[in-house]
Scaffold this active site. Structure first.
Site, mmCIF file in Angstrom:
data_model
loop_
_atom_site.group_PDB
_atom_site.id
_atom_site.type_symbol
_atom_site.label_atom_id
_atom_site.label_comp_id
_atom_site.label_asym_id
_atom_site.label_seq_id
_atom_site.Cartn_x
_atom_site.Cartn_y
_atom_site.Cartn_z
ATOM 1 N N ASN A 97 0.811 -1.232 0.000
ATOM 2 C CA ASN A 97 0.000 0.000 0.000
ATOM 3 C C ASN A 97 0.842 1.278 0.000
ATOM 4 O OD1 ASN A 97 0.832 -0.784 2.594
ATOM 5 N ND2 ASN A 97 -0.753 0.413 3.585
ATOM 6 N N ASP A 307 0.395 -5.605 12.490
ATOM 7 C CA ASP A 307 -0.339 -4.851 11.465
ATOM 8 C C ASP A 307 0.044 -3.369 11.521
ATOM 9 O OD1 ASP A 307 -1.951 -4.828 9.241
ATOM 10 O OD2 ASP A 307 -3.796 -4.462 10.343
#
Length: 419
Positions: A97, A307
């Site tokens: 991303n 994460d």
């Protein structure tokens, strides 16, 4: 020749003949050359002597975002790897991303080049679809040849079931791994937190657990049809646990992870409308948090990820519904996990991603490469802004009690200590 000696370190490595022993470890040029109760040191040696020192096989984080290229104001690859090292991680899997999205061979090579000669080993995850838009498959085989270790669109679910089926079939030609983030965007709708008592009290739109579970059920049906390998990241509901447990019992090649924040925090922290707690999948209720911990212990959940997702203040410090999802998590991962799980389970779940992603994982024996995480297990402390090493400060763990500390790593012939 660099020589490092770790003094009086307790080894936690079930695959090692030195498991649970307190020993000195001597490392020369990145290789373990001696392990014994006492090793003499020279003035030229780098000596690590820390009260309560523990050593395990190097931890791997299966989901980190560093922003580069494109979002260097959030984080750079070099600083992100420094954060990982000082947080005890020898290996990270980098999400695609960035801007542009890492969806081709050139961009995979770009991030690998940025990470070269680092103490932390970086493995890129290539986007599953072009620009992570879910319409056309990206150049998966080319990215695999450029050393991408898996393919997935970060925090985006594939709405096109046929395209997901084709992806699962296609990557089998080169033993590829598909990552399937699971959240049905139509059922999620405009939801921003877990649907339940807390969302109702606060007047915030809820995300039903069904949004995750429907997508997982669909993807598991597709996996059963196609064969191949599927990794389901950051699961967060009780039904998800059951679905994955059933799939494993059928013999499907499925693995899954859970995020540290979903194990440590529940949705009751949302009462102050603090956007640091806005994450995807959302923080769930206390019963679910306890069920996730149980699933880690009984092995249904294969690995734990931080994460880690740095977000600049302009996109995070906003009204709750406008703020971007995500928290940084590398710096707080180990200390937070120690408040909810036994140390041996944490070490097992922080190293397990290596077998899922087919990454070398040498055990702690003489003659092996030193790929080691260094940590202590006992001291109680509180996580504050001073403990944040990332460029972005969006941590959901500020003010949280921690237990034990990540000290650093020994990997790729380099010793990094968090002073």
């Amino acid at each position: 020749m660099t020589t490092v000696v770790l003094k009086q370190a307790t080894i936690l490595d079930k695959s090692s003949s030195f498991h649970n022993q307190k020993v000195d470890i001597k490392i020369e040029n990145g290789t373990i050359v001696a392990i014994s109760s006492k090793i003499e040191t020279k003035d030229t040696d780098e000596v690590v002597e820390i009260n309560g020192l523990h050593v395990s096989q190097g931890w791997m984080d299966s989901s980190v975002s560093f922003g580069e290229p494109g979002y260097e104001d959030r984080e750079t690859i070099v600083n992100g790897l420094n954060v990982a090292a000082k947080s005890g991680f020898t290996t990270v899997a980098l999400q695609p991303n960035a801007a542009p999205i890492i969806d081709n061979q050139a961009l995979v090579k770009f991030v690998l080049n940025k990470a070269s000669n680092n103490a932390v080993s970086l493995y890129p995850i290539g986007a599953l679809t072009k620009e992570s838009e879910g319409t056309d498959l990206a150049e998966l085989f080319d990215m695999k040849n450029a050393r991408a270790i898996a393919f997935g669109d970060y925090q985006k679910s594939m709405s096109n079931a046929n395209l997901f089926k084709i992806a699962l079939q296609y990557v089998q030609d080169f033993d590829g791994l598909v990552i399937g983030f699971s959240q049905d965007s139509n059922i999620k709708g405009k939801g921003i937190v877990n649907e339940g008592i807390v969302s109702t009290k606060l007047g915030l739109k809820g995300i039903p657990t069904l949004a995750e579970e429907l997508q997982i059920a669909r993807n598991l049906f597709l996996l059963e049809y196609t064969g191949g390998k599927l990794h389901i990241p950051t699961i967060s509901t009780q039904k998800s646990i059951e679905l994955i447990k059933e799939a494993k019992a059928k013999g499907l090649q499925v693995t899954c992870s859970v995020a540290v924040h979903n194990l440590v925090l529940n949705d009751e922290v949302l009462t102050g409308f603090d956007s640091r707690y806005k994450v995807l999948p959302p923080l769930r209720d206390e019963a679910t948090r306890l069920a996730l911990i149980e699933a880690v212990k009984n092995g249904v959940i294969d690995c734990i990820t931080s994460d880690h997702n740095p977000i600049d203040i302009e996109h995070k410090k906003l009204e709750f519904d406008l703020a971007k999802d995500g928290t940084i998590g590398l710096e707080s991962a180990f200390g937070a996990l120690q408040t909810v799980l036994p140390t041996e389970v944490i070490v097992e779940k922080l190293t397990a991603a290596k077998s899922i992603f087919n990454v070398n994982n040498p055990n702690i024996e003489i003659g092996n490469q030193a790929d080691l995480s260094l940590f202590t297990t006992n001291e109680d402390w509180t996580f504050t802004k001073e403990n944040i090493l990332s460029k972005s400060k969006n941590s959901a763990f500020l003010g949280q009690n921690m237990k034990g500390k990540a000290i650093g790593i020994m990997n790729n012939g380099q010793l990094i200590i968090n002073n």
